[in-house]
Design a protein around this motif. Sequence first.
Motif, PDB file in Angstrom:
ATOM      1  N   GLU A   1       0.822  -1.211   0.000  1.00 18.45           N
ATOM      2  CA  GLU A   1       0.000   0.000   0.000  1.00 18.45           C
ATOM      3  C   GLU A   1       0.855   1.258   0.000  1.00 18.45           C
ATOM      4  OE1 GLU A   1      -1.271   0.424   4.571  1.00 18.45           O
ATOM      5  OE2 GLU A   1      -2.121  -1.349   3.606  1.00 18.45           O
ATOM      6  N   LYS A   2       1.859   1.277  -0.882  1.00 19.36           N
ATOM      7  CA  LYS A   2       2.748   2.441  -0.964  1.00 19.36           C
ATOM      8  C   LYS A   2       2.021   3.718  -1.356  1.00 19.36           C
ATOM      9  CE  LYS A   2       7.129   2.275  -1.926  1.00 19.36           C
ATOM     10  NZ  LYS A   2       8.445   2.117  -2.457  1.00 19.36           N
ATOM     11  N   ALA A   3       0.914   3.588  -2.092  1.00 23.55           N
ATOM     12  CA  ALA A   3       0.194   4.779  -2.554  1.00 23.55           C
ATOM     13  C   ALA A   3      -1.059   5.062  -1.736  1.00 23.55           C
ATOM     14  CB  ALA A   3      -0.164   4.636  -4.031  1.00 23.55           C
ATOM     15  N   GLY A   4      -1.328   4.270  -0.717  1.00 21.03           N
ATOM     16  CA  GLY A   4      -2.491   4.502   0.129  1.00 21.03           C
ATOM     17  C   GLY A   4      -3.063   3.199   0.646  1.00 21.03           C
ATOM     18  N   SER A   5      -3.746   3.280   1.776  1.00 17.69           N
ATOM     19  CA  SER A   5      -4.266   2.059   2.398  1.00 17.69           C
ATOM     20  C   SER A   5      -5.742   1.807   2.103  1.00 17.69           C
ATOM     21  CB  SER A   5      -4.053   2.117   3.911  1.00 17.69           C
ATOM     22  OG  SER A   5      -4.735   3.232   4.458  1.00 17.69           O
ATOM     23  N   THR A   6      -6.416   2.773   1.483  1.00 20.69           N
ATOM     24  CA  THR A   6      -7.830   2.583   1.151  1.00 20.69           C
ATOM     25  C   THR A   6      -8.109   3.102  -0.257  1.00 20.69           C
ATOM     26  OG1 THR A   6      -8.483   4.729   2.049  1.00 20.69           O
ATOM     27  CG2 THR A   6      -8.545   2.859   3.570  1.00 20.69           C
ATOM     28  N   ILE A   7      -9.182   2.572  -0.844  1.00 23.82           N
ATOM     29  CA  ILE A   7      -9.667   3.076  -2.132  1.00 23.82           C
ATOM     30  C   ILE A   7     -11.187   2.989  -2.146  1.00 23.82           C
ATOM     31  CG2 ILE A   7      -7.617   2.351  -3.436  1.00 23.82           C
ATOM     32  CD1 ILE A   7      -9.390   0.084  -4.631  1.00 23.82           C
ATOM     33  N   PRO A   8     -11.848   3.880  -2.903  1.00 25.26           N
ATOM     34  CA  PRO A   8     -13.269   3.665  -3.178  1.00 25.26           C
ATOM     35  C   PRO A   8     -13.347   2.555  -4.237  1.00 25.26           C
ATOM     36  CG  PRO A   8     -12.578   5.915  -3.758  1.00 25.26           C
ATOM     37  CD  PRO A   8     -11.368   5.149  -3.371  1.00 25.26           C
ATOM     38  N   LEU A   9     -14.206   1.581  -4.025  1.00 22.92           N
ATOM     39  CA  LEU A   9     -14.318   0.462  -4.954  1.00 22.92           C
ATOM     40  C   LEU A   9     -15.722   0.447  -5.547  1.00 22.92           C
ATOM     41  CD1 LEU A   9     -13.086  -2.119  -6.174  1.00 22.92           C
ATOM     42  CD2 LEU A   9     -13.936  -3.341  -4.158  1.00 22.92           C
ATOM     43  N   PRO A  10     -15.846   0.803  -6.838  1.00 23.41           N
ATOM     44  CA  PRO A  10     -17.169   0.795  -7.463  1.00 23.41           C
ATOM     45  C   PRO A  10     -17.733  -0.622  -7.522  1.00 23.41           C
ATOM     46  CG  PRO A  10     -15.536   1.904  -8.862  1.00 23.41           C
ATOM     47  CD  PRO A  10     -14.793   1.231  -7.751  1.00 23.41           C
ATOM     48  N   ALA A  11     -18.979  -0.786  -7.129  1.00 24.03           N
ATOM     49  CA  ALA A  11     -19.620  -2.101  -7.160  1.00 24.03           C
ATOM     50  C   ALA A  11     -19.607  -2.689  -8.568  1.00 24.03           C
ATOM     51  CB  ALA A  11     -21.043  -1.996  -6.632  1.00 24.03           C
ATOM     52  N   ALA A  12     -19.729  -1.833  -9.576  1.00 25.26           N
ATOM     53  CA  ALA A  12     -19.737  -2.302 -10.958  1.00 25.26           C
ATOM     54  C   ALA A  12     -18.444  -3.034 -11.310  1.00 25.26           C
ATOM     55  CB  ALA A  12     -19.948  -1.129 -11.917  1.00 25.26           C
ATOM     56  N   ALA A  13     -17.353  -2.663 -10.677  1.00 26.47           N
ATOM     57  CA  ALA A  13     -16.081  -3.337 -10.959  1.00 26.47           C
ATOM     58  C   ALA A  13     -16.159  -4.812 -10.586  1.00 26.47           C
ATOM     59  CB  ALA A  13     -14.943  -2.655 -10.205  1.00 26.47           C
ATOM     60  N   LEU A  14     -16.874  -5.119  -9.525  1.00 28.51           N
ATOM     61  CA  LEU A  14     -17.004  -6.509  -9.100  1.00 28.51           C
ATOM     62  C   LEU A  14     -18.084  -7.255  -9.870  1.00 28.51           C
ATOM     63  CD1 LEU A  14     -16.590  -5.986  -5.256  1.00 28.51           C
ATOM     64  CD2 LEU A  14     -14.848  -6.666  -6.917  1.00 28.51           C
ATOM     65  N   ARG A  15     -19.102  -6.534 -10.319  1.00 26.43           N
ATOM     66  CA  ARG A  15     -20.210  -7.172 -11.039  1.00 26.43           C
ATOM     67  C   ARG A  15     -19.908  -7.409 -12.504  1.00 26.43           C
ATOM     68  NH1 ARG A  15     -23.362  -3.061  -8.702  1.00 26.43           N
ATOM     69  NH2 ARG A  15     -23.477  -2.119 -10.759  1.00 26.43           N
ATOM     70  N   THR A  16     -19.193  -6.486 -13.143  1.00 26.36           N
ATOM     71  CA  THR A  16     -19.140  -6.504 -14.609  1.00 26.36           C
ATOM     72  C   THR A  16     -17.762  -6.695 -15.236  1.00 26.36           C
ATOM     73  OG1 THR A  16     -18.866  -4.109 -14.719  1.00 26.36           O
ATOM     74  CG2 THR A  16     -21.136  -4.947 -14.707  1.00 26.36           C
ATOM     75  N   SER A  17     -16.703  -6.604 -14.453  1.00 25.63           N
ATOM     76  CA  SER A  17     -15.368  -6.617 -15.056  1.00 25.63           C
ATOM     77  C   SER A  17     -14.654  -7.959 -14.985  1.00 25.63           C
ATOM     78  CB  SER A  17     -14.483  -5.575 -14.371  1.00 25.63           C
ATOM     79  OG  SER A  17     -14.213  -5.988 -13.033  1.00 25.63           O
ATOM     80  N   GLY A  18     -15.160  -8.876 -14.168  1.00 29.92           N
ATOM     81  CA  GLY A  18     -14.444 -10.128 -13.951  1.00 29.92           C
ATOM     82  C   GLY A  18     -13.365 -10.001 -12.887  1.00 29.92           C
TER      83      GLY A  18
END
Length: 177
Positions: free
Chosen positions: A99-116
């Motif tokens: 996590e050199k660039a940060g320890s958290t991120i916003p994660l869009p739900a669509a990324a998990l549903r539609t991207s594989g």
Amino acid sequence: MSGKLAVQIAKLLGAGRIVGTGRNPDSIKQVLESGADAVIDLKQSDEEIADSFKKEAREGYDIILDFLWGRPTEILIKTLIPHELVPVSRRVRLVQIGEKAGSTIPLPAAALRTSGLEIYGAAAGMTPESISEGTNQVWEWIKEGKLSMDIEKVPLNEIESVWKRTDFKGKRIVIVP
């Protein structure tokens, strides 16, 4: 340093196209010399980074070894989301390592549903046996000269001065008695 080793190990394990990231021009050069096919410069604007991730993906990413997390990973994940509803044709495994660039991120739900996209922690599936096997394999590659690292040996009696240094830039320090 870890990324440069990861590139070398990926090549030894039979990876096809390897895309790295970096900010320092010397490190970018070293990652390319280590076997990466392309390196995305993270000093660009967010839009340019996203365009680079899309361009370098070509047929898509199979495995992403993420040493950074934070903003670069957020940008990458957003580029994986399709703009139209299509069946997921391939999975994209993201292994979260650092996590050199940060320890958290916003994660869009669509990324998990539609991207594989499938996200794993680096320790997922690790066993004492797999750690031992992997360590032994890495040592063999080092002995055979198939892996290279920038190492500086420092005597133990100089540990205090080494601790205060800031000039490592990808170099690993090995303390010797």
